[in-house]
Design a protein around this motif. Structure first.
Motif: not given
Length: 138
Positions: A3, A5, A7, A86, A102, A104
């Motif tokens: 994973t 992420t 932002s 995603s 964001e 991810t």
């Protein structure tokens, strides 16, 4: 499963940001390394062209206009992954004149290390959000 992420706060209202990025076929409007996007299957499939001529096919998995978010999976791409999902979301920052975007993704590497694919997608998301900020500043 890996994973990553990213932002970024953008000096624009959440509604303005979502108006630009909320359409599933809108990537070429703000993402310079995706100059082409064609929708099919009622807007649920997007066929993308990368700047190097590569083909990427993605499927819209979830869309919530009110919450300003959508999720998509990769159907076909030259990336060493499987199980890619995603989500792209726009959040209003208190005060209303700034949005937090964001991006991810979760995925399973194939033939490469987890660190390699996390680095790949983290870079794509970071560069993409920087391009979004620049597009909205112009």
């Amino acid at each position: 499963m890996a994973t990553t992420t990213v932002s970024l706060e953008i000096p624009a209202t959440a509604d303005r940001v979502w108006q630009l990025i909320g359409g599933f076929g809108s990537l070429p409007d703000w993402l310079p390394f995706i100059p082409g996007s064609e929708l099919s299957e009622g807007g649920r499939i997007r066929s993308l062209k990368s700047e190097d001529g590569g083909d990427i096919v993605e499927r819209l998995e979830a869309f919530d206009n009110k919450a300003r978010t959508y999720s998509y999976s990769i159907v076909e791409a030259p990336f060493p992954i499987t199980g890619y999902l995603s989500t792209l979301s726009v959040h209003e920052v208190p005060g209303g004149q700034t949005a937090r975007v964001e991006w991810t993704g979760t995925f399973t590497p194939v033939g490469v290390t987890e660190d390699e694919v996390v680095s790949l997608f983290h870079g794509i998301y970071t560069d993409g959000l920087a391009a979004l900020r620049q597009t909205l500043a112009d």
